[in-house]
Design a protein around this motif. Sequence first.
Motif, mmCIF file in Angstrom:
data_model
loop_
_atom_site.group_PDB
_atom_site.id
_atom_site.type_symbol
_atom_site.label_atom_id
_atom_site.label_comp_id
_atom_site.label_asym_id
_atom_site.label_seq_id
_atom_site.Cartn_x
_atom_site.Cartn_y
_atom_site.Cartn_z
ATOM 1 N N ARG A 1 -5.609 5.299 -4.772
ATOM 2 C CA ARG A 1 -4.859 5.402 -6.309
ATOM 3 C C ARG A 1 -3.679 4.147 -6.205
ATOM 4 N N ASP A 2 -3.172 3.707 -4.906
ATOM 5 C CA ASP A 2 -2.260 3.056 -4.815
ATOM 6 C C ASP A 2 -3.010 1.769 -6.072
ATOM 7 N N THR B 1 1.818 4.074 -10.687
ATOM 8 C CA THR B 1 0.869 4.008 -10.411
ATOM 9 C C THR B 1 0.188 5.689 -9.895
ATOM 10 N N ASP C 1 -0.870 7.031 -7.645
ATOM 11 C CA ASP C 1 -0.576 7.488 -5.705
ATOM 12 C C ASP C 1 0.698 7.837 -6.263
ATOM 13 N N ASP C 2 1.086 7.881 -7.403
ATOM 14 C CA ASP C 2 2.520 8.429 -7.099
ATOM 15 C C ASP C 2 2.959 10.187 -7.550
ATOM 16 N N ARG D 1 1.096 -1.316 -0.392
ATOM 17 C CA ARG D 1 -0.042 0.305 0.200
ATOM 18 C C ARG D 1 0.702 1.408 0.417
ATOM 19 N N GLY D 2 0.187 2.236 -0.568
ATOM 20 C CA GLY D 2 0.764 3.446 -0.502
ATOM 21 C C GLY D 2 0.572 4.034 0.460
ATOM 22 N N LYS E 1 -5.321 -4.424 -8.382
ATOM 23 C CA LYS E 1 -4.467 -4.174 -9.358
ATOM 24 C C LYS E 1 -5.204 -4.075 -11.231
#
Length: 407
Positions: free
Chosen positions: A356-357, A373, A375-376, A23-24, A45
Amino acid sequence: MLVNFKIKNFKTFKEETEFSFERGQKRELSYHIIHTDNYELLPVKAIYGSNACGKTNLLLAIQGLKNFIIRKSIRQKKDDYIGLCSNFDNYEDPIEISITFICDNKEYYYYISFVNYFKEMESKIIKETLKENNEMIFDRTNNKLEFSSDEKIIKEHYKRFLDNNLKKEMTKMIEENIKPTDTFTSWYSNIDNKLCEKIITYFSNITTIIDLEKFNINSYIKFVDKNKTYQDRNVDKLLKELNVDKEKILFEYTEDGKINNYVFYKTDSKDINIVAPVNSIESKGTVKLIDLLYPIIQSLQNGAPIFIDELDASIHHEIIYNLIQTYGDPEINTKGAQVIFTTHNPVYLNKNLLRRDEIVFIEKNNNGSHIHTLDDYNIRNDQVYLKNYLDGNYTILPNFDFSNIIK
């Protein structure tokens, strides 16, 4: 449960690329987290990317690794040799694949590198490593083997190696007989068959569906009686959910116990039974859902990953929505199963559906395919993912004009 997967010099993936399930940092959809002793992992994913960017290649690498472990060899058939090819810019360099996964509350790390000799249609393993809870089980370079000197590992996995002379004799015998294409599940089974079988079972439970059109339920329906039809209660439940429960689908068996066909049965207003192949009556989406039913059930029952390429090619996005919600529901997904699918449909870019991740983008440039992702990106919580995606803010969208071809 998968922790991460890394590939290098495989098809479009030239540089080392990690596909991680950790996880992020964002605090969102907290129930979409699988908790283990050392990790917080993701159950879903969704992979986006243009055509030919490398989405399918990622799944092919997983499928190839699974086959190596189960078949106990990296040997490939001549007609599909190119299927596990190196990156064409570095085709003489080794392919590298590694995976970290959790099985029976233990963490395992497996690494393999091998080269393909295309002219000779041959392959050779360069290096192989297996670790359990970060402790080395073995390390192989070509046909030279090294085993752990840790007494705890020796007692648990190869007690006979407490006798140093026996260890030398067995190691020498294995080294002399290892084939360049043999994976550890071939030779290590002579030392620690229990661990080998455990890892083979883990990889056997991984499902990879590269071509959904050709995939079918046949191998998942158990044989009942020869030359008889079989009605499956779970398929009946699926038909009811799809509002086609007034009809029924039966599976026909041949003499050798294999499914010959599955057919559609319906009684008309005159009480006459209409019999026809299911794909001539039902939609392609319904047929594909029937085909996917047992792989999904077994994934959730075993806590295993399932990889599906172009999942929504024939299936309505609302059904995919529900599938994502099922894997994200800890009350249903009690064993930490994971679903990974590629798609071109941006409708799943919804903060109420995916973290988001869990949203992955694959892009390709002169240096090959790369993964990142959502998340980035440093995006605000009030951002609309779908709009930003269509505006090209997250990944490169296809710049394609049919008129140039037609003209």
